[in-house]
Scaffold this motif. Structure first.
Motif, PDB file in Angstrom:
ATOM      1  N   TYR A  79      86.025  56.718  37.005  1.00 44.18           N
ATOM      2  CA  TYR A  79      85.953  57.059  37.713  1.00 44.18           C
ATOM      3  C   TYR A  79      85.523  56.357  38.980  1.00 44.18           C
ATOM      4  O   TYR A  79      84.003  55.902  38.570  1.00 44.18           O
TER       5      TYR A  79
ATOM      6  N   THR B  11      95.108  56.175  33.264  1.00 43.90           N
ATOM      7  CA  THR B  11      94.354  55.322  32.832  1.00 43.90           C
ATOM      8  C   THR B  11      94.290  54.150  31.580  1.00 43.90           C
ATOM      9  O   THR B  11      94.319  55.083  30.670  1.00 43.90           O
TER      10      THR B  11
ATOM     11  N   TYR C 269      98.587  62.103  43.938  1.00 48.14           N
ATOM     12  CA  TYR C 269      98.994  62.115  42.522  1.00 48.14           C
ATOM     13  C   TYR C 269      97.760  62.751  41.500  1.00 48.14           C
ATOM     14  O   TYR C 269      97.050  62.724  41.998  1.00 48.14           O
ATOM     15  N   CYS C 270      98.744  62.844  40.525  1.00 54.95           N
ATOM     16  CA  CYS C 270      96.978  63.185  39.267  1.00 54.95           C
ATOM     17  C   CYS C 270      97.510  62.019  37.998  1.00 54.95           C
ATOM     18  O   CYS C 270      97.781  61.287  36.858  1.00 54.95           O
ATOM     19  N   THR C 271      96.054  62.237  37.824  1.00 55.52           N
ATOM     20  CA  THR C 271      95.509  60.829  36.408  1.00 55.52           C
ATOM     21  C   THR C 271      94.451  61.926  36.268  1.00 55.52           C
ATOM     22  O   THR C 271      93.670  62.500  35.816  1.00 55.52           O
TER      23      THR C 271
ATOM     24  N   ARG D 258     102.401  61.920  37.637  1.00 56.98           N
ATOM     25  CA  ARG D 258     100.551  61.652  36.338  1.00 56.98           C
ATOM     26  C   ARG D 258     100.691  60.612  36.163  1.00 56.98           C
ATOM     27  O   ARG D 258     101.440  59.597  35.449  1.00 56.98           O
ATOM     28  N   TYR D 259      99.653  59.797  35.945  1.00 57.03           N
ATOM     29  CA  TYR D 259      99.020  58.556  36.016  1.00 57.03           C
ATOM     30  C   TYR D 259      98.191  58.594  34.510  1.00 57.03           C
ATOM     31  O   TYR D 259      96.704  59.627  34.506  1.00 57.03           O
TER      32      TYR D 259
ATOM     33  N   LEU E 110      91.696  60.681  33.037  1.00 54.39           N
ATOM     34  CA  LEU E 110      90.995  59.124  32.929  1.00 54.39           C
ATOM     35  C   LEU E 110      89.477  59.824  32.347  1.00 54.39           C
ATOM     36  O   LEU E 110      89.223  60.639  32.202  1.00 54.39           O
TER      37      LEU E 110
END
Length: 108
Positions: free
Chosen positions: A108, A14, A99-101, A11-12, A103
């Motif tokens: 985007y 922004t 991966y999951c983001t 998981r990320y 944001l």
């Protein structure tokens, strides 16, 4: 997409979300995804969270509308925030398969 379960990858977050959304609320959004997975909901790769303020008993509460397109789903959650709730903010959680983001749509 790989064969793993949706929203199970790394998981990320922004920089825009880090600046605009308190970490406690970020964690709450991830926990909504986890709760929906646990109850067996079919999740779309794009989860939309619309953040607004709603007054309940003269106290501002954070309202979180979670929605997705396929299959259609819409659900409202209320979060008792320590600070001021956010109003008019939309955030996305996207699963790319790798991966999951978390944001902001404009990132985007």
């Amino acid at each position: 997409m790989t064969g793993q379960a949706m929203f199970s990858s790394d998981r990320y977050v922004t920089s825009g979300v880090r600046e605009k959304v308190p970490v406690e609320l970020q964690l709450m959004l991830w926990s909504i995804i986890e709760a929906r997975k646990e109850r067996g909901d079919k999740l779309d790769y794009l989860q939309v969270f619309e953040l607004s303020t709603e007054m309940v008993d003269d106290e501002p509460l954070q309202k979180v509308l979670n929605r997705q397109e396929q299959p259609f789903h819409e659900e409202v959650f209320y979060v008792n925030m320590i600070g001021l709730p956010l109003d008019g903010v939309t955030v996305w959680i996207m699963d790319s398969g790798e991966y999951c983001t978390l944001l902001l749509p404009e990132e985007y």
